[in-house]
Write an enzyme that holds these catalytic residues in place. Structure first.
Site, PDB file in Angstrom:
ATOM      1  N   ASP A   1       0.741  -1.142   0.053  1.00  0.00           N
ATOM      2  CA  ASP A   1      -0.053   0.002  -0.081  1.00  0.00           C
ATOM      3  C   ASP A   1       0.899   1.431   0.193  1.00  0.00           C
ATOM      4  OD1 ASP A   1      -2.339   1.490   0.331  1.00  0.00           O
ATOM      5  OD2 ASP A   1      -3.405  -0.098   1.226  1.00  0.00           O
TER       6      ASP A   1
ATOM      7  N   GLU B   1      -6.540   3.692  -6.185  1.00  0.00           N
ATOM      8  CA  GLU B   1      -7.624   3.635  -5.527  1.00  0.00           C
ATOM      9  C   GLU B   1      -8.087   5.100  -5.745  1.00  0.00           C
ATOM     10  OE1 GLU B   1      -9.816   4.059  -0.962  1.00  0.00           O
ATOM     11  OE2 GLU B   1      -8.035   5.277  -1.637  1.00  0.00           O
TER      12      GLU B   1
ATOM     13  N   HIS C   1     -11.313  -3.161   2.985  1.00  0.00           N
ATOM     14  CA  HIS C   1     -11.363  -2.825   4.427  1.00  0.00           C
ATOM     15  C   HIS C   1     -12.064  -1.435   4.647  1.00  0.00           C
ATOM     16  CE1 HIS C   1      -8.241  -0.442   2.506  1.00  0.00           C
ATOM     17  NE2 HIS C   1      -8.303   0.653   3.442  1.00  0.00           N
ATOM     18  N   ASP C   2     -12.570  -0.935   3.774  1.00  0.00           N
ATOM     19  CA  ASP C   2     -13.475   0.250   3.888  1.00  0.00           C
ATOM     20  C   ASP C   2     -14.716   0.276   3.438  1.00  0.00           C
ATOM     21  OD1 ASP C   2     -10.889   1.946   4.405  1.00  0.00           O
ATOM     22  OD2 ASP C   2     -10.813   2.174   2.086  1.00  0.00           O
TER      23      ASP C   2
HETATM   24  C1  GLC Z   1      -8.049   5.258   1.809  1.00  0.00           C
HETATM   25  C2  GLC Z   1      -8.088   4.033   2.644  1.00  0.00           C
HETATM   26  C3  GLC Z   1      -8.678   4.332   3.855  1.00  0.00           C
HETATM   27  C4  GLC Z   1      -8.073   5.417   4.360  1.00  0.00           C
HETATM   28  C5  GLC Z   1      -8.010   6.686   3.573  1.00  0.00           C
HETATM   29  C6  GLC Z   1      -7.073   7.677   4.096  1.00  0.00           C
HETATM   30  O1  GLC Z   1      -9.413   5.521   1.243  1.00  0.00           O
HETATM   31  O2  GLC Z   1      -8.420   2.885   1.953  1.00  0.00           O
HETATM   32  O3  GLC Z   1      -8.771   3.007   4.889  1.00  0.00           O
HETATM   33  O4  GLC Z   1      -8.741   5.607   5.712  1.00  0.00           O
HETATM   34  O5  GLC Z   1      -7.589   6.256   2.458  1.00  0.00           O
HETATM   35  O6  GLC Z   1      -5.775   7.301   3.950  1.00  0.00           O
END
Ligand code: GLC
Ligand code: CA
Length: 557
Positions: A98, A254, A327-328
């Protein structure tokens, strides 16, 4: 279509805090992951995407990084990391890390320096602004509730944080920041990792002049307009030249707020930016003025429309990623399927069939292969996630939602639903830890756990294993073109895939009622059933599908 290893791969996402604890402190760790690699090998996945394991004060569970070149103490050491990586490679599993570079932790040394004085050499690593008429520099809201600005008394200015106050945004306009990030990425590539999942990468370029955003009716804050900002493609092309093009990597961005048109730029087949993006159109289908906090379910017709559009419109132009959860997100089975005892197993298999037979790289989020469900915690004290807790307070204090309704939203949409410990066994704390886990184990671990499913040939685990194996055996599953059938049917999602001499038909009943359909003529004879979740043998002209039934037919042309 160009062949690439990452187009043929299946990815498994590990949320390390909740995967496996090796030393009894209640927190998952790297040695825990290493100890379970054979399980993942058995499942058949090719790539592991590991949520952040870098040094972090854990305001947002590792997505707030204070040192990009160190491992979080709770997770282990750099030696543990190296061993884990080499054990993965030994098993033919690649590792995608990540990459969280829209922001750092406020405890990162760059920010510690930056906030010291207006002329500190690190000042322009972050985004500082003066107050406007005694208030925040603009009306932007943070993704975790509240204003996106925090006043810092030391220099009497505000800094920008699109996420928590402990996640200040980096200033990507500063070439020194970009160089630091690229150096760090090269350092990890030299260690032998195989790719990056890029956290909120669509938000790194902020709009010129940081103007106020539109406040939605009934909303509290303006939209920052940071999604797909003016220079994002420039920055990613520079990253590609400086880092990505030098190695054989898989990259996935993402990209909240990404449209199909934008995705074609981020993940363009010419390879100038990323391999693929995560789109949010599907998982945001029910979202509205109050973001994701709603109890609405997504109607099948919308699900079909969005999936079909991404499948057909990226064809030949860019590569899709395929995911229903991470995970979100809440557990995909609870959200898009039916987690009641009656339909849990069959609907989990149906959803997996629907997703895994599409074009793109499938992602399995830990526990999905077991049909893990939402945790449905009913008390705020059981929640750990900063987003859930902060929004609960904001919306109930502003009188937007009653506490009862907000709690319902948390139970359906909160991120902790997917962050409860992995359910390995039916014993103490689901076999995740010998101690007390950092977040409660889902109470259904006695029925839903890996040990039971490994011993049951009809388990969800074995069904996923078969779907993954089929992808390796049949090129049409990877490279075939997609065509939706019965577009108006409100229970069934069916589609074909076609490649040179092969054709595939996938049929999924998304409802709890029987559903009728006619099998297309070319599949009525000479077709082989590749997989079925209810053991169907009869594929005559008319079929009556049972609730959540799914099957895949295959034929040579
Ligand atoms: C992304 C991650 C999430 C995090 C956010 C801020 O959306 O997947 O878990 O809280 O970024 O880094
Ligand atoms: Ca531990």
């Amino acid at each position: 279509m160009d062949k690439k290893w990452w187009k043929e791969a299946v990815v498994y996402q590990i949320y390390p805090r909740s995967f496996m604890d090796s030393n009894g402190d209640g927190i998952g760790d790297l040695n825990g992951i290493t100890s379970r690699l054979d399980y993942l090998k058995d499942l058949g996945v090719d790539v592991i995407w590991l949520s952040p394991v870098y040094q972090s004060p854990n305001d947002d569970n590792g997505y707030d990084i204070s040192d990009y070149r160190a491992i979080m103490q709770e997770f282990g050491t750099m030696e543990d990391f190296d061993r884990m990586l080499s054990e993965m490679h030994k098993r033919g599993i690649r590792l995608v890390m990540d990459l969280v570079v829209n922001h750092t932790s406020d405890e990162h040394k760059w920010f510690v320096e930056s906030r010291k004085s207006k002329d500190n050499p690190y000042r322009d690593y972050y985004i500082w602004r003066d107050a406007k008429e005694g208030k925040e520099p603009n009306n932007w809201g943070s993704c975790f509730s509240g204003s996106a600005w925090k006043y810092d008394p030391q220099t009497e200015m505000y800094y920008l944080h699109l996420f928590s106050t402990k996640q200040p945004d980096l200033n990507w306009e500063n070439p020194a920041v970009r160089k630091e990030v690229f150096d760090m990425m090269n350092w990890w590539c030299e260690k032998g990792i195989d790719g990056f999942r890029m956290d909120v990468i669509s938000m790194i370029s902020k709009p010129e002049g940081l103007p106020d955003g539109k406040i939605p009716e009934g909303g509290l804050y303006g939209d920052s307009g940071c999604v797909n900002g003016p220079h994002v493609h420039e920055y990613l092309q520079e990253m590609n030249r400086e880092v990505l093009s030098k190695y054989d990597l898989m990259t996935v961005g993402e990209c909240a707020g990404v449209t199909i048109e934008e995705a074609e730029k981020y993940a363009s087949a010419d390879g100038k930016e990323l391999s693929m993006v995560f789109q949010f159109e599907l998982v945001d289908l029910a979202s509205g003025t109050y973001g994701k906090w709603t109890d609405k379910r997504v109607p099948l017709k919308d699900f079909k429309r969005v999936m079909t559009a991404w499948q057909t419109e990226l064809e030949g132009k860019a590569w899709n990623s395929l995911f229903l959860g991470n995970h979100d997100q809440p557990r995909c089975l609870s959200r898009f399927g039916d987690d009641s005892p009656e339909y849990r197993v069959v609907s989990a298999k149906m959803l997996a069939t629907c997703l895994h037979m599409m074009q793109g790289t499938p992602y399995v989020y830990q526990g999905e292969e077991l049909g893990m469900t939402n945790a449905y915690f009913t008390e705020l004290k059981d929640y750990r996630d900063i987003e859930s807790i902060q929004y609960f307070h904001e919306y109930t204090e502003a009188g937007i939602y009653t506490p009862e309704y907000m709690m319902k939203c948390l139970m359906l949409r909160g991120r902790d639903n997917a962050r409860t410990p992995m359910q390995w066994e039916d014993s103490h704390q689901a076999g995740f830890t010998e101690g007390t886990p950092w977040i409660r184990v889902n109470s259904n671990y006695k029925e839903i756990n890996a040990k039971q499913q490994l011993s049951d040939p009809n388990s969800i685990f074995h069904y996923y294993q078969k779907l993954i194996r089929l992808r390796k055996e049949k090129p049409v599953i990877v490279y075939g073109t997609f065509e939706a059938l019965y577009r108006e049917h409100d229970q069934i999602f069916a589609y074909t895939r076609t490649l040179e001499g092969e054709k595939l038909l996938t049929v999924c009943n998304f409802s709890e009622h029987v559903a009728e359909m006619e099998i297309p003529e070319e599949f009525q004879k000479n077709a082989e059933c590749l997989i079925t979740n209810l053991g169907r043998k009869d594929f005559g002209k008319k079929v009556v599908l049972k609730p959540y039934e799914a099957f895949v037919l295959y034929r040579n042309l």
